[in-house]
Motif scaffolding. Structure first.
Motif, PDB file in Angstrom:
ATOM      1  N   ASP A  21      -2.482  -5.405  10.608  1.00 34.22           N
ATOM      2  CA  ASP A  21      -3.111  -6.382   9.702  1.00 34.22           C
ATOM      3  C   ASP A  21      -2.033  -7.025   8.821  1.00 34.22           C
ATOM      4  O   ASP A  21      -1.428  -6.345   7.975  1.00 34.22           O
ATOM      5  CB  ASP A  21      -4.151  -5.639   8.836  1.00 34.22           C
ATOM      6  N   LYS A  22      -1.830  -8.330   8.993  1.00 32.72           N
ATOM      7  CA  LYS A  22      -0.714  -8.983   8.278  1.00 32.72           C
ATOM      8  C   LYS A  22      -0.986  -9.163   6.782  1.00 32.72           C
ATOM      9  O   LYS A  22      -0.116  -9.582   6.036  1.00 32.72           O
ATOM     10  CB  LYS A  22      -0.330 -10.308   8.943  1.00 32.72           C
ATOM     11  N   ASN A  23      -2.179  -8.811   6.334  1.00 33.94           N
ATOM     12  CA  ASN A  23      -2.469  -8.895   4.891  1.00 33.94           C
ATOM     13  C   ASN A  23      -1.908  -7.702   4.108  1.00 33.94           C
ATOM     14  O   ASN A  23      -1.923  -7.695   2.890  1.00 33.94           O
ATOM     15  CB  ASN A  23      -3.980  -8.940   4.651  1.00 33.94           C
ATOM     16  N   PHE A  24      -1.464  -6.642   4.855  1.00 38.86           N
ATOM     17  CA  PHE A  24      -1.037  -5.412   4.186  1.00 38.86           C
ATOM     18  C   PHE A  24       0.376  -5.011   4.581  1.00 38.86           C
ATOM     19  O   PHE A  24       0.812  -5.271   5.706  1.00 38.86           O
ATOM     20  CB  PHE A  24      -1.987  -4.262   4.563  1.00 38.86           C
ATOM     21  N   GLU A  25       1.060  -4.364   3.630  1.00 38.35           N
ATOM     22  CA  GLU A  25       2.382  -3.793   3.928  1.00 38.35           C
ATOM     23  C   GLU A  25       2.402  -2.350   3.434  1.00 38.35           C
ATOM     24  O   GLU A  25       2.042  -2.087   2.266  1.00 38.35           O
ATOM     25  CB  GLU A  25       3.463  -4.612   3.193  1.00 38.35           C
ATOM     26  N   VAL A  48      -4.101   7.066  11.397  1.00 40.46           N
ATOM     27  CA  VAL A  48      -4.950   5.965  11.879  1.00 40.46           C
ATOM     28  C   VAL A  48      -4.835   4.779  10.916  1.00 40.46           C
ATOM     29  O   VAL A  48      -4.723   3.623  11.331  1.00 40.46           O
ATOM     30  CB  VAL A  48      -6.423   6.433  12.015  1.00 40.46           C
ATOM     31  N   LEU A  49      -4.814   5.079   9.620  1.00 41.33           N
ATOM     32  CA  LEU A  49      -4.692   4.015   8.615  1.00 41.33           C
ATOM     33  C   LEU A  49      -3.337   3.313   8.722  1.00 41.33           C
ATOM     34  O   LEU A  49      -3.258   2.077   8.603  1.00 41.33           O
ATOM     35  CB  LEU A  49      -4.910   4.606   7.201  1.00 41.33           C
ATOM     36  N   THR A  50      -2.288   4.088   8.943  1.00 39.61           N
ATOM     37  CA  THR A  50      -0.950   3.491   9.128  1.00 39.61           C
ATOM     38  C   THR A  50      -0.996   2.440  10.240  1.00 39.61           C
ATOM     39  O   THR A  50      -0.521   1.309  10.068  1.00 39.61           O
ATOM     40  CB  THR A  50       0.078   4.597   9.492  1.00 39.61           C
ATOM     41  N   ASN A  51      -1.600   2.788  11.378  1.00 40.69           N
ATOM     42  CA  ASN A  51      -1.687   1.828  12.497  1.00 40.69           C
ATOM     43  C   ASN A  51      -2.518   0.615  12.123  1.00 40.69           C
ATOM     44  O   ASN A  51      -2.164  -0.515  12.462  1.00 40.69           O
ATOM     45  CB  ASN A  51      -2.273   2.510  13.744  1.00 40.69           C
ATOM     46  N   SER A  52      -3.622   0.829  11.401  1.00 46.80           N
ATOM     47  CA  SER A  52      -4.459  -0.314  10.991  1.00 46.80           C
ATOM     48  C   SER A  52      -3.682  -1.255  10.077  1.00 46.80           C
ATOM     49  O   SER A  52      -3.835  -2.472  10.146  1.00 46.80           O
ATOM     50  CB  SER A  52      -5.721   0.169  10.263  1.00 46.80           C
ATOM     51  N   ILE A  53      -2.835  -0.677   9.214  1.00 47.93           N
ATOM     52  CA  ILE A  53      -2.027  -1.519   8.313  1.00 47.93           C
ATOM     53  C   ILE A  53      -1.007  -2.322   9.123  1.00 47.93           C
ATOM     54  O   ILE A  53      -0.821  -3.522   8.904  1.00 47.93           O
ATOM     55  CB  ILE A  53      -1.343  -0.654   7.224  1.00 47.93           C
ATOM     56  N   TYR A  54      -0.358  -1.666  10.109  1.00 48.20           N
ATOM     57  CA  TYR A  54       0.626  -2.385  10.933  1.00 48.20           C
ATOM     58  C   TYR A  54      -0.029  -3.530  11.718  1.00 48.20           C
ATOM     59  O   TYR A  54       0.614  -4.523  12.029  1.00 48.20           O
ATOM     60  CB  TYR A  54       1.345  -1.432  11.886  1.00 48.20           C
ATOM     61  N   PHE A  62     -13.261   4.098   9.535  1.00 44.35           N
ATOM     62  CA  PHE A  62     -13.004   4.570   8.168  1.00 44.35           C
ATOM     63  C   PHE A  62     -11.735   3.906   7.606  1.00 44.35           C
ATOM     64  O   PHE A  62     -11.678   3.542   6.429  1.00 44.35           O
ATOM     65  CB  PHE A  62     -12.847   6.095   8.142  1.00 44.35           C
ATOM     66  N   ALA A  63     -10.724   3.778   8.473  1.00 48.40           N
ATOM     67  CA  ALA A  63      -9.459   3.157   8.036  1.00 48.40           C
ATOM     68  C   ALA A  63      -9.719   1.699   7.652  1.00 48.40           C
ATOM     69  O   ALA A  63      -9.280   1.226   6.589  1.00 48.40           O
ATOM     70  CB  ALA A  63      -8.430   3.246   9.154  1.00 48.40           C
ATOM     71  N   GLN A  64     -10.456   0.991   8.524  1.00 48.56           N
ATOM     72  CA  GLN A  64     -10.698  -0.430   8.241  1.00 48.56           C
ATOM     73  C   GLN A  64     -11.568  -0.601   6.995  1.00 48.56           C
ATOM     74  O   GLN A  64     -11.355  -1.518   6.204  1.00 48.56           O
ATOM     75  CB  GLN A  64     -11.305  -1.096   9.476  1.00 48.56           C
ATOM     76  N   GLY A  65     -12.531   0.302   6.814  1.00 47.72           N
ATOM     77  CA  GLY A  65     -13.361   0.269   5.592  1.00 47.72           C
ATOM     78  C   GLY A  65     -12.508   0.491   4.347  1.00 47.72           C
ATOM     79  O   GLY A  65     -12.710  -0.159   3.317  1.00 47.72           O
ATOM     80  N   VAL A 101       0.831  -1.219   0.000  1.00 49.08           N
ATOM     81  CA  VAL A 101       0.000   0.000   0.000  1.00 49.08           C
ATOM     82  C   VAL A 101       0.862   1.264   0.000  1.00 49.08           C
ATOM     83  O   VAL A 101       1.889   1.330   0.682  1.00 49.08           O
ATOM     84  CB  VAL A 101      -0.893   0.034   1.272  1.00 49.08           C
ATOM     85  N   ILE A 102       0.401   2.279  -0.742  1.00 51.30           N
ATOM     86  CA  ILE A 102       0.909   3.650  -0.601  1.00 51.30           C
ATOM     87  C   ILE A 102      -0.237   4.462  -0.014  1.00 51.30           C
ATOM     88  O   ILE A 102      -1.381   4.347  -0.490  1.00 51.30           O
ATOM     89  CB  ILE A 102       1.302   4.259  -1.970  1.00 51.30           C
TER      90      ILE A 102
END
Ligand SMILES: NC(=O)C1=CN([C@@H]2O[C@H](COP(=O)(O)OP(=O)(O)OC[C@H]3O[C@@H](n4cnc5c(N)ncnc54)[C@H](OP(=O)(O)O)[C@@H]3O)[C@@H](O)[C@H]2O)C=CC1
Ligand SMILES: O=C(O)C1=N[C@H](C(=O)O)C[C@H](O)C1
Length: 249
Positions: A24-28, A16-22, A222-225, A4-5
């Protein structure tokens, strides 16, 4: 692993999205873009998306309409699917997004929460059922929000207008001769403190009122959505997608 960018990575939603990505092991997270702010980050930070060299699977955008041109140019040049969550676009910018979706898959929604997308459906049903009721929308947000009314309030108003096509929006009722017209949809924006996001659609009839509400209690929804949208869009054909494509109601 989905690479992801984030465009707008140092903004409130970007963080908030940065933390959600960290979490979730499906995203980098491989890179972020922040025009003015600078910070030490665990990912590569750029001030312009056009300078990014890494190839991502998806770009998620929580930024500002001003960055739209560069954002679309980057995604079209690199053939990268795009999730747009930013609000406040004018008609020309909305058309640019639709045009770009002929060349890349674009997921666009002014509200990434599940609840608001249920509310859209409820608003459609209620508008059809309660004929001759006056409809007013009230939205409440934090005191840092740039655009008004919210993108979500406009989505709700557009949903009503699909049912009642002779209506017009009134954003600024004020003054000596400000009586409500029969075919108006009033749209009112309140700003204060750290309110995450609240939307009410009020159907006022003679001697009765129906009110539909949604309250966001955290920006995390919103981040998770947006991550759900990213998962959906990565392998899609070119085209314009929204929450109706991923939420089953
Ligand atoms: N669809 C949805 O579910 C949601 C949508 N939103 C929308 O997301 C957007 C961002 O919200 P929020 O994070 O609260 O806002 P912030 O103001 O906190 O962050 C905005 C981000 O955009 C960047 N930015 C601002 N101007 C430009 C520009 N001209 N070019 C490139 N980047 C720019 C900022 O960069 P810098 O850090 O350098 O200033 C910052 O990173 C808003 O439009 C908001 O309405 C918000 C929540 C949910
Ligand atoms: O700026 C925000 O914060 C939000 N913006 C979106 C909008 O304009 O509708 C969605 C959410 O309500 C939070």
């Amino acid at each position: 692993m989905i690479k992801v960018i984030i465009n707008g990575s140092l903004g409130k939603m970007g963080k908030v999205l940065t933390n959600s990505i960290y979490e979730d092991k499906n995203f980098e997270l491989i890179a972020g873009v922040s025009k003015y702010e600078k910070e030490n980050t665990n990912y590569k930070l750029y001030s312009n998306i056009l300078d990014i060299k890494e190839k991502a699977d998806v770009v998620i955008d929580f930024s500002n309409p001003e960055s739209l041109k560069d954002l679309l140019t980057y995604c079209k040049n690199t053939k990268t699917p795009l999730v747009i969550a930013t609000t406040g676009y004018n008609d020309d910018e909305l058309n640019m997004i639709k045009e770009a979706s002929k060349e890349i898959p674009i997921f666009h929604s002014s509200n990434m929460s599940l609840g608001i997308n249920l509310l859209l459906k409820l608003v459609e049903i209620t508008t059809k059922a309660l004929t001759n009721f006056d409809i007013e929308i009230i939205e409440k947000h934090h005191n840092k929000k740039v655009d008004a009314p919210s993108g979500t309030a406009l989505m709700l108003a557009n949903e009503i207008q699909k049912v009642l096509d002779n209506t017009e929006f009134n954003y600024s009722r004020c003054g000596k001769n400000a009586k409500r017209k029969e075919n108006e949809i009033g749209i009112h924006a309140l700003r204060g403190g750290t309110i995450v996001g609240e939307h009410s659609v009020i159907f006022a009839g003679t001697d009765e009122i129906v009110e539909l509400n949604h309250v966001a209690l955290s920006k995390k929804i919103f981040a998770q959505g947006s991550l759900k949208a990213a998962k959906f869009i990565v392998n899609k054909e070119n085209g314009y997608y929204n929450m109706k494509d991923i939420v089953t109601l």
